[in-house]
Design a protein around this motif. Structure first.
Motif, PDB file in Angstrom:
ATOM      1  N   MET A 158      42.068  31.923  54.508  1.00 52.20           N
ATOM      2  CA  MET A 158      42.851  30.718  54.273  1.00 52.20           C
ATOM      3  C   MET A 158      43.894  30.963  53.173  1.00 52.20           C
ATOM      4  O   MET A 158      45.023  30.469  53.254  1.00 52.20           O
ATOM      5  CB  MET A 158      41.942  29.561  53.903  1.00 52.20           C
ATOM      6  CG  MET A 158      41.002  29.109  55.012  1.00 52.20           C
ATOM      7  SD  MET A 158      41.850  28.558  56.529  1.00 52.20           S
ATOM      8  CE  MET A 158      41.520  29.956  57.622  1.00 52.20           C
ATOM      9  N   HIS A 161      46.984  32.468  54.557  1.00 47.29           N
ATOM     10  CA  HIS A 161      47.843  31.568  55.318  1.00 47.29           C
ATOM     11  C   HIS A 161      48.450  30.455  54.464  1.00 47.29           C
ATOM     12  O   HIS A 161      49.566  30.012  54.734  1.00 47.29           O
ATOM     13  CB  HIS A 161      47.055  30.916  56.449  1.00 47.29           C
ATOM     14  CG  HIS A 161      46.514  31.871  57.457  1.00 47.29           C
ATOM     15  ND1 HIS A 161      47.270  32.861  58.032  1.00 47.29           N
ATOM     16  CD2 HIS A 161      45.266  31.980  58.007  1.00 47.29           C
ATOM     17  CE1 HIS A 161      46.520  33.545  58.885  1.00 47.29           C
ATOM     18  NE2 HIS A 161      45.311  33.031  58.890  1.00 47.29           N
ATOM     19  N   ALA A 162      47.704  29.981  53.469  1.00 44.41           N
ATOM     20  CA  ALA A 162      48.103  28.764  52.764  1.00 44.41           C
ATOM     21  C   ALA A 162      48.161  28.916  51.254  1.00 44.41           C
ATOM     22  O   ALA A 162      48.456  27.945  50.559  1.00 44.41           O
ATOM     23  CB  ALA A 162      47.143  27.631  53.125  1.00 44.41           C
ATOM     24  N   HIS A 191      50.898  25.354  55.437  1.00 40.89           N
ATOM     25  CA  HIS A 191      50.630  26.791  55.517  1.00 40.89           C
ATOM     26  C   HIS A 191      51.895  27.496  55.981  1.00 40.89           C
ATOM     27  O   HIS A 191      52.907  26.856  56.299  1.00 40.89           O
ATOM     28  CB  HIS A 191      49.449  27.081  56.453  1.00 40.89           C
ATOM     29  CG  HIS A 191      49.514  26.367  57.771  1.00 40.89           C
ATOM     30  ND1 HIS A 191      50.452  26.655  58.735  1.00 40.89           N
ATOM     31  CD2 HIS A 191      48.763  25.341  58.274  1.00 40.89           C
ATOM     32  CE1 HIS A 191      50.264  25.882  59.785  1.00 40.89           C
ATOM     33  NE2 HIS A 191      49.257  25.059  59.530  1.00 40.89           N
ATOM     34  N   LEU A 218      43.583  26.187  61.405  1.00 46.92           N
ATOM     35  CA  LEU A 218      44.675  25.662  60.602  1.00 46.92           C
ATOM     36  C   LEU A 218      45.222  24.396  61.237  1.00 46.92           C
ATOM     37  O   LEU A 218      45.434  24.329  62.452  1.00 46.92           O
ATOM     38  CB  LEU A 218      45.792  26.699  60.468  1.00 46.92           C
ATOM     39  CG  LEU A 218      45.423  27.975  59.708  1.00 46.92           C
ATOM     40  CD1 LEU A 218      46.528  29.004  59.871  1.00 46.92           C
ATOM     41  CD2 LEU A 218      45.179  27.686  58.243  1.00 46.92           C
ATOM     42  N   THR A 361      48.227  36.500  48.842  1.00 51.91           N
ATOM     43  CA  THR A 361      49.394  35.626  48.726  1.00 51.91           C
ATOM     44  C   THR A 361      50.670  36.403  48.445  1.00 51.91           C
ATOM     45  O   THR A 361      51.758  35.826  48.502  1.00 51.91           O
ATOM     46  CB  THR A 361      49.177  34.556  47.638  1.00 51.91           C
ATOM     47  OG1 THR A 361      49.096  35.170  46.352  1.00 51.91           O
ATOM     48  CG2 THR A 361      47.907  33.766  47.905  1.00 51.91           C
TER      49      THR A 361
END
Length: 575
Positions: A158, A161-162, A191, A218, A361
């Motif tokens: 996660m 993606h976000a 996201h 998602l 990230t």
């Protein structure tokens, strides 16, 4: 800047291996990406380490680190509590901080008489992983890429993606599975796929299984949407001129439900390592065989988390996402253990070693710089980007067209046990995939079935592996009948325009009708049909109330509702 020459970013995220486990004994050296000096990777060669077992006794691991097995018979514990013990020692019960990190608890969850207790501290020998090693020597190996948090697969993916896990620090519980079945994970700031959609920048997700993948969890992502593609079509899609997607995320085959990961190609410890090697080879060679894509591409091969395997480098601090999510067990202010990461591009000089601190990230930060996107959270805003690696003004001509074949798989010496299911909860490793199956089932059956789907998921809690497998198999069968069906155009609710996307349905034809009770409910139902996330819908509704233009919660502009202007990035000729 060479980063602007990269037109296509590909990310293949594998599973559950630490940097030392994969590359600690590789002996790889190269030119430092930051200093220009000849350096070796920060691995295990010439070093000695001790870890503590559950009784606190010291165990020397240097004699065993070159005997990693091709596949294990059970998973190594790696939920948040397990990882804290691995990093801070078997008796640790305090905060996860610099002062407490000793990196000596990697067998703390194993009984001293357990014959497999050394699995966690065994490492892959030189030459065993021919594909990954070849890529690491040819392009860039990163020896300071950390997982985004000290925990399992789900929250780390996660973050990729976000830039947040929404406060989740462990595998989803059965309660979360039931609650999130329908709505998806509604991250406050959305996201990466939603951000790209808002900018009209094409993207795609390639999956081996439309049901057993985590991308469908998602908010706003459909298992049957135009951007969700079968991996079997990957090489064929790459031959298209132009190849449109600017960002491609590749989901491996997990085989979590029916095979307990044993036949997957994600590099999960219970599957054969050579299956993942073959997948990496297929991905690279497919891109390499498409010159119009390859010459302007970057492929990132990275692992989601360490899977409980030993690594000797303490994870550094990092800012919390700052998105309002919270978890009493962890503050998200520190990264998890190192994971393997290789950056592949003809726009990168040969044989580089990069010791820049990255986490997942960093992918989002790089995409934001390249495509002019605003950050999602404080984590990706502060992350280091990969831009300094792309220094060549034209593509290299000496990159290999093919990679070595993986070693032949080794025969299994022990049987794989059944999925661990305790009384009162689904097994943690498969929980996310049950959730994903329920989400796909919700797409197939429509809003009227949401209540019954939640009840069915709740009823699976504490049931046998066969019961769980039957449920997922049934959903997969229904989904296979839907794939390829022509979706009807959605009819927007009167007076509601969803940012120019009102004439595109991301869902297949089996969605049942639903009569909204009022306009607000109608907007949300229509957004669900179109695959618009809750974060995007909030922005659109704010825009409707503010006039022709508005702003997201993080201050970024949203386009005029109903507008069809494309950004210069979307109009730019590809290939």
């Amino acid at each position: 800047m060479a980063l602007n020459d990269v037109q296509h970013f590909f990310v293949l995220m594998l599973e559950n291996r630490s940097f030392d486990h994969i590359f600690g004994l590789s002996g790889i050296s190269g030119i430092s990406a930051t200093t220009g000096q000849r350096v070796g990777v920060d691995g295990l060669i010439g070093k000695r380490f001790f870890v503590k077992n559950r009784s606190g006794e010291l165990v020397q691991i240097d004699r065993n680190i070159n005997r990693a097995l091709n596949r294990l018979t059970r998973d190594i514990p790696h939920e948040l509590g397990d990882v804290k013990r691995q990093l801070c020692g078997p008796s640790h019960h305090g905060p996860y901080s610099d002062r407490n990190i000793t990196m000596d608890g990697f067998i703390a969850d194993r009984d001293g008489t357990d014959p497999t207790m050394e699995d966690a501290v065994r490492c892959v020998g030189p030459g065993h992983l021919r594909v990954l090693t070849s890529l690491a020597k040819e392009f860039v190996i990163c020896d300071r890429w950390f997982s985004s948090m000290p925990g399992p697969t789900f929250p780390n993916r996660m973050f990729a993606h976000a830039a947040t896990s929404g406060g989740i620090a462990d595998s989803p519980s059965h309660g979360q599975i039931a609650l999130r079945t329908i709505d998806g994970y509604d991250f406050r700031n959305g996201h990466i796929f939603g951000r790209l959609r808002q900018k009209r920048i094409p993207w795609a997700i390639f999956v081996h299984d439309r049901v057993e993948n985590m991308s469908v969890l998602l908010d706003g992502i459909s298992a049957f949407g135009a951007e969700m593609k079968e991996f079997s079509q990957f090489a064929w899609e790459l031959q298209k001129r132009p190849f449109l997607p600017r960002y491609v995320f590749i989901e491996p085959r997990y085989d979590a439900i029916l095979g307990d990961f044993s036949r997957g190609n994600s590099m999960h410890p219970i599957s054969d390592m050579m299956n993942a090697e073959a997948l990496v080879k297929d991905v690279y060679e497919a891109i390499r065989a498409s010159p119009h894509v390859w010459q302007r591409s970057a492929l990132i091969v990275v692992f989601d988390e360490h899977g409980g395997f030993f690594d000797h480098v303490p994870p550094p601090a990092a800012p919390a996402p700052g998105d309002g999510s919270a978890n009493g067990a962890f503050d998200f202010k520190r990264l998890g253990p190192r994971v393997p990461a290789v950056i592949i591009s003809p726009l990168i000089p040969k044989n580089r070693v990069d010791s820049t601190v990255y986490d997942h990230t960093s992918i989002l930060k790089t995409l934001a710089l390249r495509f002019g996107l605003a950050h999602l959270t404080e984590r990706d805003a502060s992350a280091n980007a990969l831009e300094h690696l792309f220094t060549l003004s034209s593509a290299r001509r000496d990159t290999p067209e093919t990679l070595p074949d993986p070693l032949a798989p080794r025969p299994r010496s022990r049987s794989v046990p059944e999925m661990a299911v305790g009384a009162g909860h689904l097994g943690a490793p498969v929980g996310p995939f049950v959730l994903a199956a329920a989400a796909v089932n919700a797409e197939l059956k429509g809003p009227d079935a949401w209540g019954s789907i939640k009840d069915e998921v709740r009823s699976l809690d504490g049931r046998s592996q066969d019961d769980v497998a039957d449920y997922v198999t049934r959903v997969r069968s229904d989904a296979s009948l839907t794939v390829g069906a022509t979706a009807p155009r959605a009819t927007p609710i009167r007076g509601v325009d969803f940012g120019g996307m009102g004439d595109v349905s991301m869902f297949a034809a089996r969605i049942e009708g639903f009569t909204p009770r009022d306009e607000v409910e109608g907007r949300h139902v229509e957004a669900w049909r179109l695959g618009i996330s809750q974060a995007e819908l909030r922005a659109i509704e704010a825009l409707r109330g503010e006039g022709e233009q508005g702003r997201h919660e993080d201050g970024t502009r949203v386009a005029q509702a109903g507008g069809d202007q494309e950004t210069s990035e979307a109009r730019e000729e590809v290939g």
